[in-house]
Design a protein around this motif. Structure first.
Motif, PDB file in Angstrom:
ATOM      1  N   GLY A 235      12.398   6.084  -5.932  1.00 34.06           N
ATOM      2  CA  GLY A 235      12.937   5.270  -4.808  1.00 34.06           C
ATOM      3  C   GLY A 235      11.759   4.823  -4.091  1.00 34.06           C
ATOM      4  N   ALA A 236      10.405   4.645  -4.429  1.00 34.92           N
ATOM      5  CA  ALA A 236       9.282   4.220  -3.485  1.00 34.92           C
ATOM      6  C   ALA A 236       9.742   2.836  -3.001  1.00 34.92           C
ATOM      7  CB  ALA A 236       8.109   4.371  -4.348  1.00 34.92           C
TER       8      ALA A 236
ATOM      9  N   PRO B  39      10.251   6.356  -0.253  1.00 36.24           N
ATOM     10  CA  PRO B  39       9.363   5.422   0.434  1.00 36.24           C
ATOM     11  C   PRO B  39       8.174   6.271   0.919  1.00 36.24           C
ATOM     12  CG  PRO B  39      11.669   4.667   0.842  1.00 36.24           C
ATOM     13  CD  PRO B  39      11.610   5.811   0.136  1.00 36.24           C
ATOM     14  N   SER B  40       7.085   5.679   1.119  1.00 35.12           N
ATOM     15  CA  SER B  40       5.990   6.513   1.583  1.00 35.12           C
ATOM     16  C   SER B  40       6.090   6.074   3.282  1.00 35.12           C
ATOM     17  CB  SER B  40       4.674   5.737   1.055  1.00 35.12           C
ATOM     18  OG  SER B  40       4.332   4.369   1.444  1.00 35.12           O
ATOM     19  N   GLY B  41       5.197   6.809   3.868  1.00 35.78           N
ATOM     20  CA  GLY B  41       4.958   6.553   5.365  1.00 35.78           C
ATOM     21  C   GLY B  41       4.823   5.180   5.728  1.00 35.78           C
TER      22      GLY B  41
ATOM     23  N   GLU C 180       0.889  -1.169   0.025  1.00 35.42           N
ATOM     24  CA  GLU C 180       0.161   0.019   0.053  1.00 35.42           C
ATOM     25  C   GLU C 180       0.754   1.292   0.094  1.00 35.42           C
ATOM     26  OE1 GLU C 180      -3.443   2.013   2.922  1.00 35.42           O
ATOM     27  OE2 GLU C 180      -2.481   0.244   3.517  1.00 35.42           O
ATOM     28  N   GLY C 181       0.330   2.146  -1.001  1.00 31.72           N
ATOM     29  CA  GLY C 181       1.279   3.576  -1.045  1.00 31.72           C
ATOM     30  C   GLY C 181       2.409   3.593  -1.871  1.00 31.72           C
ATOM     31  N   ASP C 182       2.854   2.286  -2.428  1.00 24.74           N
ATOM     32  CA  ASP C 182       4.133   2.362  -2.907  1.00 24.74           C
ATOM     33  C   ASP C 182       4.114   3.506  -4.239  1.00 24.74           C
ATOM     34  OD1 ASP C 182       5.517   1.048  -1.604  1.00 24.74           O
ATOM     35  OD2 ASP C 182       6.019  -0.595  -2.650  1.00 24.74           O
TER      36      ASP C 182
END
Length: 455
Positions: free
Chosen positions: A163-164, A202-204, A101-103
């Motif tokens: 760079g997710a 990268p996301s939280g 989730e969120g990438d």
């Protein structure tokens, strides 16, 4: 709900894309126009990762990415051709999906990437080039390749990275105009880059973010806030007015047994710093204005390759450290011993990096320099490539940071039954303390099965 375009995205990149598409359709509509085009390979990668770790590191309060199994996909499409004898184009794009989730969310990267999500559909390159007798002019989104190092180069800083997912980081070009002029066997070039690019992180919700709360920094020191205060970093890029454009001059030379390059750059730094604000615990993450230069040399002597890349940065107004980053490396291609062992070729590579601060950050408005975000400040890196036969190959490697005593290691075993198909088994392991380059990922050891096909 994620919007197709962030309302603050400037129109220039999409205007250029529209012009290029219009040119292409216009020429295709007229038979005998002289247009030549070639739909390049479509590359598809599918990866399944097994993660051998548990929850994220302490401090990641928004951590949600705790799946042991991950699926990742990438579709890349390329096309290039010519409008006339002198006018050419190149376009490539990527579509990426992840089960985490969120990438990836949304479409296309804007020109002032701050809070926008990591795009799952994005342009990698979009270039129109004009070839004249004495020069070549490029306009659009294109990459700038600099450096000789095989594993890590401190001079390779003029690109945009998604760079997710650091395991599958993707490099993209920058919006710019460039002119290249041949000088006998050498080349001199000048580029003007229109926007300050901020790579996707990268996301939280990602396990790759690290305990600092921002992957641009391995960790944070004493930021001068009361104990227990929650910190927040807000990305503040410059606008795209001409006074904020960056400039790069490059000279590439070739001599017998010797290659070399030199660059001179003026613009936003490749590394971020933290600037204090009036709100306790909130800091602006900015890229200070810098003047930098780089140079490198590589020599091939038989099966040996010796090389060095060097990057020197001077920060304006002492907003960041002044520093010198260097890499020294050697590689050797061995076939005789490899053949005796029933192998095709063995290539060991060894590199040593260093980061020397000449003047420390002194501006009173800034609370942290880029020191905690610059990779391989004093490292030993190695890699061994083994071509077993025409179909099978393997690679092992690692990096050890001498100052911080953190490390990473990894392997790849690849089967390529033909030029268009690759099946790979990969794995990586990380160790170290919090606040170090690899220690922040110490619970992210993984193995991965990847399938890649061109068609």
């Amino acid at each position: 709900m994620t919007k197709l375009f962030d309302k603050n995205v400037k129109k220039l990149p999409y205007l250029l894309a529209g012009i290029l598409c219009s040119f292409t359709l216009s020429h295709l509509a007229h038979a005998g126009s002289g247009l030549e085009f070639d739909f390049g390979s479509v590359d598809y990668e599918y990866a399944v990762s097994s993660m051998y770790f548990q929850a994220g590191l302490e401090g990641q309060e928004e951590y949600r990415d705790d799946d042991r199994l991950k699926f990742w996909n990438k579709l890349e499409i390329e096309n290039d051709g010519s409008f006339s004898e002198y006018l050419y184009y190149e376009i490539s794009g990527q579509i990426m999906f992840s089960s985490n989730e969120g990438d990836y969310r949304g479409y296309f990267t804007g020109t002032s990437n701050t809070k926008k999500p990591n795009a799952f559909a994005d342009l990698k390159a979009l270039t129109i080039s004009y070839e004249a007798d004495g020069y070549t002019l490029f306009v659009g989104k294109l990459s700038t390749d600099i450096g000789f190092a095989e594993i890590y180069s401190p001079v390779d800083v003029y690109s945009f990275s998604n760079g997710a997912d650091p395991v599958h980081a993707q490099e993209f070009g920058l919006w710019q105009a460039r002119v290249e002029v041949p000088v006998e066997d050498d080349t001199i070039s000048y580029s003007v880059m229109f926007f300050e690019e901020n790579g996707h992180q990268p996301s939280g919700a990602s396990r790759w973010q690290g305990a600092s709360g921002d992957s641009a920094f391995f960790g944070t020191g004493d930021l001068g806030v009361p104990s227990g205060t929650k910190t927040k970093f807000v990305t503040r890029p410059r606008d795209d007015r001409p006074s904020n454009w960056s400039h790069l001059m490059q000279y590439d030379g070739i001599r017998e047994g010797l290659d070399f390059f030199g660059t001179l750059y003026l613009g936003p730094a490749p590394y971020s710093v933290l600037k204090s604000t009036e709100k306790v615990g909130t800091f602006n993450k900015v890229k200070p204005w810098v003047t930098s230069g780089s140079f490198g040399v590589a020599s091939t002597i038989g099966s040996w390759k010796l090389y060095s890349d060097n990057y020197l940065q001077f920060s304006h107004s002492d907003a960041d450290d002044d520093f010198l980053k260097t890499i020294l490396g050697v590689s050797y291609r061995e076939t005789n011993i490899a053949n005796d062992l029933g192998l095709k070729e063995i290539e060991p590579i060894f590199e040593v990096s260093n980061d020397v601060i000449t003047v420390r950050q002194e501006h009173e408005g800034y609370v942290q320099s880029s020191r905690r975000g610059r990779p391989h400040r004093q490292s030993v890196l190695f890699q061994i490539k083994v071509d077993i036969n025409d179909d099978w190959s393997a690679r092992i490697g690692g990096s050890y940071n001498v100052r911080d005593k953190d490390s990473s290691s990894g392997f790849v075993i690849r089967y390529s039954p033909n030029d268009d198909t690759k099946i790979s088994l990969k794995g990586s392991s990380y160790s170290g303390k919090d606040g170090t380059q690899f220690g922040r990922w110490r619970k992210n050891d993984f193995v991965e099965l990847e399938y890649s096909v061109n068609f």
